[in-house]
Design a protein around this motif. Structure first.
Motif, PDB file in Angstrom:
ATOM      1  N   PRO A 334      -8.213 -54.763   0.735  1.00  0.00           N
ATOM      2  CA  PRO A 334      -7.881 -54.447  -0.661  1.00  0.00           C
ATOM      3  C   PRO A 334      -8.478 -53.128  -1.128  1.00  0.00           C
ATOM      4  CG  PRO A 334      -8.793 -56.672  -0.436  1.00  0.00           C
ATOM      5  CD  PRO A 334      -9.056 -55.953   0.845  1.00  0.00           C
ATOM      6  N   GLU A 335      -9.517 -52.659  -0.430  1.00  0.00           N
ATOM      7  CA  GLU A 335     -10.251 -51.474  -0.880  1.00  0.00           C
ATOM      8  C   GLU A 335      -9.629 -50.160  -0.408  1.00  0.00           C
ATOM      9  OE1 GLU A 335     -12.687 -51.787  -3.020  1.00  0.00           O
ATOM     10  OE2 GLU A 335     -12.357 -53.951  -2.925  1.00  0.00           O
ATOM     11  N   ILE A 336      -8.747 -50.210   0.576  1.00  0.00           N
ATOM     12  CA  ILE A 336      -8.213 -48.966   1.135  1.00  0.00           C
ATOM     13  C   ILE A 336      -7.361 -48.206   0.122  1.00  0.00           C
ATOM     14  CG2 ILE A 336      -6.067 -49.900   2.137  1.00  0.00           C
ATOM     15  CD1 ILE A 336      -6.594 -48.157   4.580  1.00  0.00           C
ATOM     16  N   ASP A 337      -6.754 -48.940  -0.798  1.00  0.00           N
ATOM     17  CA  ASP A 337      -5.929 -48.312  -1.839  1.00  0.00           C
ATOM     18  C   ASP A 337      -5.887 -49.265  -3.037  1.00  0.00           C
ATOM     19  OD1 ASP A 337      -4.131 -46.987  -3.410  1.00  0.00           O
ATOM     20  OD2 ASP A 337      -2.401 -47.301  -2.096  1.00  0.00           O
ATOM     21  N   LYS A 338      -6.540 -48.878  -4.135  1.00  0.00           N
ATOM     22  CA  LYS A 338      -6.618 -49.747  -5.309  1.00  0.00           C
ATOM     23  C   LYS A 338      -5.238 -50.082  -5.879  1.00  0.00           C
ATOM     24  CE  LYS A 338     -11.112 -49.962  -5.464  1.00  0.00           C
ATOM     25  NZ  LYS A 338     -11.819 -51.257  -5.192  1.00  0.00           N
ATOM     26  N   GLU A 339      -4.282 -49.184  -5.669  1.00  0.00           N
ATOM     27  CA  GLU A 339      -2.930 -49.422  -6.181  1.00  0.00           C
ATOM     28  C   GLU A 339      -2.131 -50.351  -5.267  1.00  0.00           C
ATOM     29  OE1 GLU A 339      -0.936 -45.753  -6.965  1.00  0.00           O
ATOM     30  OE2 GLU A 339      -2.688 -44.859  -7.935  1.00  0.00           O
ATOM     31  N   GLY A 340      -2.613 -50.545  -4.056  1.00  0.00           N
ATOM     32  CA  GLY A 340      -1.934 -51.426  -3.119  1.00  0.00           C
ATOM     33  C   GLY A 340      -0.726 -50.820  -2.428  1.00  0.00           C
ATOM     34  N   VAL A 341      -0.527 -49.515  -2.597  1.00  0.00           N
ATOM     35  CA  VAL A 341       0.660 -48.868  -2.014  1.00  0.00           C
ATOM     36  C   VAL A 341       0.559 -48.813  -0.496  1.00  0.00           C
ATOM     37  CG1 VAL A 341       1.988 -46.724  -1.883  1.00  0.00           C
ATOM     38  CG2 VAL A 341       1.109 -47.515  -4.083  1.00  0.00           C
ATOM     39  N   LEU A 342      -0.580 -48.355   0.016  1.00  0.00           N
ATOM     40  CA  LEU A 342      -0.725 -48.209   1.464  1.00  0.00           C
ATOM     41  C   LEU A 342      -0.667 -49.568   2.162  1.00  0.00           C
ATOM     42  CD1 LEU A 342      -3.500 -45.455   1.739  1.00  0.00           C
ATOM     43  CD2 LEU A 342      -1.010 -45.207   1.639  1.00  0.00           C
ATOM     44  N   GLN A 343      -1.281 -50.576   1.545  1.00  0.00           N
ATOM     45  CA  GLN A 343      -1.213 -51.921   2.124  1.00  0.00           C
ATOM     46  C   GLN A 343       0.234 -52.426   2.128  1.00  0.00           C
ATOM     47  OE1 GLN A 343      -3.227 -50.878  -0.321  1.00  0.00           O
ATOM     48  NE2 GLN A 343      -5.193 -51.969  -0.354  1.00  0.00           N
ATOM     49  N   GLY A 344       0.927 -52.162   1.038  1.00  0.00           N
ATOM     50  CA  GLY A 344       2.306 -52.609   0.929  1.00  0.00           C
ATOM     51  C   GLY A 344       3.224 -51.950   1.939  1.00  0.00           C
ATOM     52  N   MET A 345       3.033 -50.645   2.169  1.00  0.00           N
ATOM     53  CA  MET A 345       3.849 -49.939   3.151  1.00  0.00           C
ATOM     54  C   MET A 345       3.616 -50.496   4.553  1.00  0.00           C
ATOM     55  SD  MET A 345       5.745 -47.836   1.603  1.00  0.00           S
ATOM     56  CE  MET A 345       5.912 -47.046  -0.003  1.00  0.00           C
ATOM     57  N   ALA A 346       2.357 -50.770   4.869  1.00  0.00           N
ATOM     58  CA  ALA A 346       2.041 -51.335   6.183  1.00  0.00           C
ATOM     59  C   ALA A 346       2.652 -52.725   6.332  1.00  0.00           C
ATOM     60  CB  ALA A 346       0.524 -51.393   6.381  1.00  0.00           C
ATOM     61  N   ALA A 347       2.579 -53.534   5.272  1.00  0.00           N
ATOM     62  CA  ALA A 347       3.141 -54.883   5.316  1.00  0.00           C
ATOM     63  C   ALA A 347       4.653 -54.834   5.513  1.00  0.00           C
ATOM     64  CB  ALA A 347       2.809 -55.632   4.024  1.00  0.00           C
ATOM     65  N   GLU A 348       5.304 -53.918   4.829  1.00  0.00           N
ATOM     66  CA  GLU A 348       6.756 -53.789   4.954  1.00  0.00           C
ATOM     67  C   GLU A 348       7.149 -53.381   6.373  1.00  0.00           C
ATOM     68  OE1 GLU A 348      10.446 -51.359   2.840  1.00  0.00           O
ATOM     69  OE2 GLU A 348       8.503 -51.518   1.837  1.00  0.00           O
ATOM     70  N   THR A 349       6.420 -52.434   6.941  1.00  0.00           N
ATOM     71  CA  THR A 349       6.724 -51.991   8.311  1.00  0.00           C
ATOM     72  C   THR A 349       6.534 -53.125   9.305  1.00  0.00           C
ATOM     73  OG1 THR A 349       6.052 -49.722   7.802  1.00  0.00           O
ATOM     74  CG2 THR A 349       6.127 -50.345  10.126  1.00  0.00           C
ATOM     75  N   LEU A 350       5.433 -53.849   9.181  1.00  0.00           N
ATOM     76  CA  LEU A 350       5.169 -54.970  10.094  1.00  0.00           C
ATOM     77  C   LEU A 350       6.220 -56.068   9.950  1.00  0.00           C
ATOM     78  CD1 LEU A 350       1.281 -55.193   9.785  1.00  0.00           C
ATOM     79  CD2 LEU A 350       2.591 -54.385  11.759  1.00  0.00           C
ATOM     80  N   ALA A 351       6.685 -56.298   8.719  1.00  0.00           N
ATOM     81  CA  ALA A 351       7.744 -57.279   8.507  1.00  0.00           C
ATOM     82  C   ALA A 351       9.039 -56.810   9.174  1.00  0.00           C
ATOM     83  CB  ALA A 351       7.972 -57.495   7.014  1.00  0.00           C
ATOM     84  N   MET A 352       9.365 -55.522   9.025  1.00  0.00           N
ATOM     85  CA  MET A 352      10.565 -54.966   9.646  1.00  0.00           C
ATOM     86  C   MET A 352      10.523 -55.114  11.160  1.00  0.00           C
ATOM     87  SD  MET A 352      10.776 -51.522   7.317  1.00  0.00           S
ATOM     88  CE  MET A 352      11.952 -50.680   8.360  1.00  0.00           C
ATOM     89  N   LEU A 353       9.323 -54.946  11.713  1.00  0.00           N
ATOM     90  CA  LEU A 353       9.152 -55.033  13.166  1.00  0.00           C
ATOM     91  C   LEU A 353       9.032 -56.473  13.656  1.00  0.00           C
ATOM     92  CD1 LEU A 353       6.682 -52.055  13.563  1.00  0.00           C
ATOM     93  CD2 LEU A 353       8.942 -52.201  14.627  1.00  0.00           C
ATOM     94  N   GLY A 354       8.940 -57.422  12.721  1.00  0.00           N
ATOM     95  CA  GLY A 354       8.847 -58.819  13.117  1.00  0.00           C
ATOM     96  C   GLY A 354       7.551 -59.180  13.784  1.00  0.00           C
TER      97      GLY A 354
END
Length: 451
Positions: A334-354
Motif C-alpha cells: 500500500p505504501e508504494i503509491d498512496k493513490e494506488g495507481v501503480l498497484q492497480g496497474m500491476a494488478a490489471e497486468t497480472l489479471a490480463m496474464l492470468g
C-alpha cells in the motif's frame, strides 16, 4: 556519247537516293515521332528538350500501360534501352538546366531502372530552395530499387537536412519530404538486404528519426521510422522503440507503430525485448526516465503501457518469474503509491496474464468481511476486474479458473447498492461467459431476487 554521259551524271544520285529511302524505311525509329529513337538527338537541343522528354515519357507510359504494368515486357525494355543512355548523358552534360534535369529524373523515376541510380544519387546532394523535390523523389526511387550502395548517400542527405535545420529550428515542408523519403528508402533497402554492411548506420539513422520531436519534424516521419524499424527487426532499435511507446506530437502518438515493431523484433529477439521492457518498468532506462521528466508523463502511464506489452508478449511465470514477483510485490504494497495507481496497474497486468498468484491474492482480499469497505482492497479488486473483462474476449486461460465464477457469484450477492453496480454487472457478464451449468443456475436465482 551524249546519252552515256547523261546516264553517268544522274545514276550515282539515283543510287544515293535509293539508299537513303531504304534506310529510312529500315530505320523507322529515326523518323517516326512515335518511336523512342526519334527523340534521341532532339533531347540534346535546348529548344526541343522539354518536348523531347515529354514525348519520351508518353511513349514509355503507353508501352507500360499496354503491358499492364509489366516492366519486363520486351516493348517496355526496348524503350528503356533506347531512352535511358540519352537521358543520363543529357542529365550529366547540362548541369545548369535545373528544369530539364528535374524532368529527366522524374522520367527515370517512373522507369525504375537501375541505370538511373547515378542520377538519383547525385540529386541527393540537393540545392536548398531549388532541388528538394528532386532529392525526395530520388531517395524514394532508390528505396524502390533497393539500392544498397546508395545507403551512405541517403544517410548523408538526411544528416544535411538536420544540419540545415539547426538544433532549434523547425523543418520546412521540403525538409520533411526529404527526411521522410530517406527514412522510407532506408527501411525498404534494409528489408531487401538484411545483411547489408550499412545496416548499423542505417538503423542508427532510423532510430534518430523516431526519437526526433514533433517540434523539429513532421510527426508522421516518426510513424514511418517506427514501421521501418519493425520491418528491419534489429535489436539496436529496442530501447528507442520502447521510448516510442510514449512519444506524442500534435495530437498523435506512435504507440501502435512502436508496439507492432517491438512484437516484430521479438520474433527473433524475444529475450532482449522482455529484458529491456523490464528494465524500463523498474525505472532503470535512463533515456525513458528523462523523457518522463521532460514531457511530464501521466502518473502510471509507463506501467500501463509496459504492462500491455508484457501481455502482448505473453510473458511466462516460470521464465520471467522476476517480472511477476515484482508486479505482485507492488500489488501488495500500500505504501508504494498512496493513490494506488501503480498497484492497480500491476494488478490489471497480472489479471490480463492470468497469473494464479494474483487470483490467490484477490481471493484473500475478498474473503474478509465487508472487504469492499477497505479502499485499498477495493481498488485492487477493481483493477483485477478491469484486466479480466478487458481480455476475456481473447480467451485467456485464467478466465476459465473455476474459482472465478464462484467469486463473481458471491460478489454479486454481497455487493449491494448503486455504487457497486459496475462490479456486479461485470461479474454477471463473466459468469454467463465462463461459468458452468450449475453457476448459470445460481446466477439465474440471483437475478430473480433482483427483480
Amino acid at each position: 556519247m551524249h546519252s552515256t554521259s547523261t546516264t553517268k551524271s544522274w545514276f550515282p544520285r539515283l543510287v544515293a537516293l535509293s539508299v537513303a529511302l531504304s534506310f529510312s524505311v529500315a530505320s523507322p525509329g529515326c523518323s517516326n515521332p512515335d518511336q523512342p529513337k526519334y527523340w534521341a538527338k532532339k533531347i540534346k537541343k535546348p529548344a526541343f528538350r522539354e518536348q523531347a522528354i515529354k514525348e519520351r515519357e508518353g511513349i514509355y507510359l503507353e508501352r507500360l500501360n499496354a503491358a499492364k504494368g509489366d516492366r519486363q515486357d520486351p516493348a517496355v525494355k526496348e524503350a528503356c534501352d533506347v531512352m535511358i543512355p540519352a537521358l543520363v548523358e543529357t542529365f550529366n552534360k547540362y548541369k545548369t538546366d535545373n528544369a530539364g534535369r528535374s524532368a529527366i529524373s522524374s522520367l527515370l523515376s517512373t522507369m525504375q531502372d537501375p541505370r538511373g541510380i547515378p542520377v538519383f544519387e547525385e540529386l541527393l546532394t540537393y540545392q536548398k530552395g531549388i532541388t528538394e523535390t528532386d532529392a525526395s523523389r530520388a531517395a524514394e526511387t532508390l528505396g524502390v530499387l533497393g539500392s544498397e550502395e546508395s545507403v551512405p548517400k541517403i544517410i548523408s542527405m538526411i544528416d544535411a537536412v538536420k544540419a540545415d535545420r539547426g538544433s532549434e529550428g523547425r523543418n520546412r515542408p521540403e525538409d520533411d519530404w526529404m527526411v521522410r523519403s530517406g527514412v522510407e528508402a532506408l527501411g525498404k533497402i534494409l528489408l531487401a538486404h538484411p545483411d547489408s554492411s550499412h545496416r548499423a548506420a542505417a538503423v542508427a539513422t532510423l532510430n534518430a528519426a523516431l526519437e526526433t520531436t514533433a517540434d523539429q519534424q513532421d510527426f508522421f516521419i516518426n510513424k514511418v521510422a517506427a514501421v521501418a524499424l519493425g520491418n528491419v527487426s534489429d535489436p539496436q532499435s529496442i530501447p528507442v522503440l520502447i521510448r516510442g511507446l510514449f512519444f506524442q506530437g500534435r495530437g498523435a502518438t506512435v504507440f501502435q507503430q512502436c508496439r507492432v515493431a517491438l512484437l516484430r523484433v521479438s520474433v527473433e529477439h524475444r529475450s532482449e525485448v522482455i529484458d529491456q521492457l523490464f528494465k524500463a518498468y523498474k525505472g532503470e532506462m535512463k533515456e525513458l526516465e528523462a523523457d518522463a521528466q521532460r514531457f511530464s508523463f501521466f502518473h502510471g502511464i509507463k506501467e500501463n503501457k509496459i504492462g500491455l506489452m508484457f501481455y502482448e508478449l505473453r510473458i511466462d511465470p516460470q521464465k520471467d518469474k522476476a517480472i511477476f514477483d515484482l508486479m505482485l510485490q507492488r500489488v501488495k504494497d500500500p505504501e508504494i503509491d498512496k493513490e494506488g495507481v501503480l498497484q492497480g496497474m500491476a494488478a490489471e497486468t497480472l489479471a490480463m496474464l492470468g497469473y494464479p498468484g494474483m487470483i490467490d491474492y484477490v481471493l484473500e482480499i475478498t474473503a474478509k468481511k465487508e472487504w469492499y469497505n477497505d479502499s485499498f482492497g477495493y481498488k485492487i479488486f477493481a483493477s483485477f476486474m478491469s484486466g479480466i473483462v478487458g481480455t476475456h474476449s481473447l480467451k485467456m486461460p485464467m478466465s476459465f479458473d473455476p474459482r472465478l465464477a464462484a467469486l463473481f457469484l458471491r460478489i454479486m450477492d454481497e455487493m449491494k447498492g448503486d455504487s457497486n453496480a459496475p462490479f456486479r454487472a461485470s461479474g454477471g457478464l463473466l459468469v454467463s461467459m465462463i461459468g458452468s451449468a450449475e453457476d448459470a443456475k445460481v446466477f439465474a436465482e440471483l437475478t430473480e431476487k433482483e427483480e
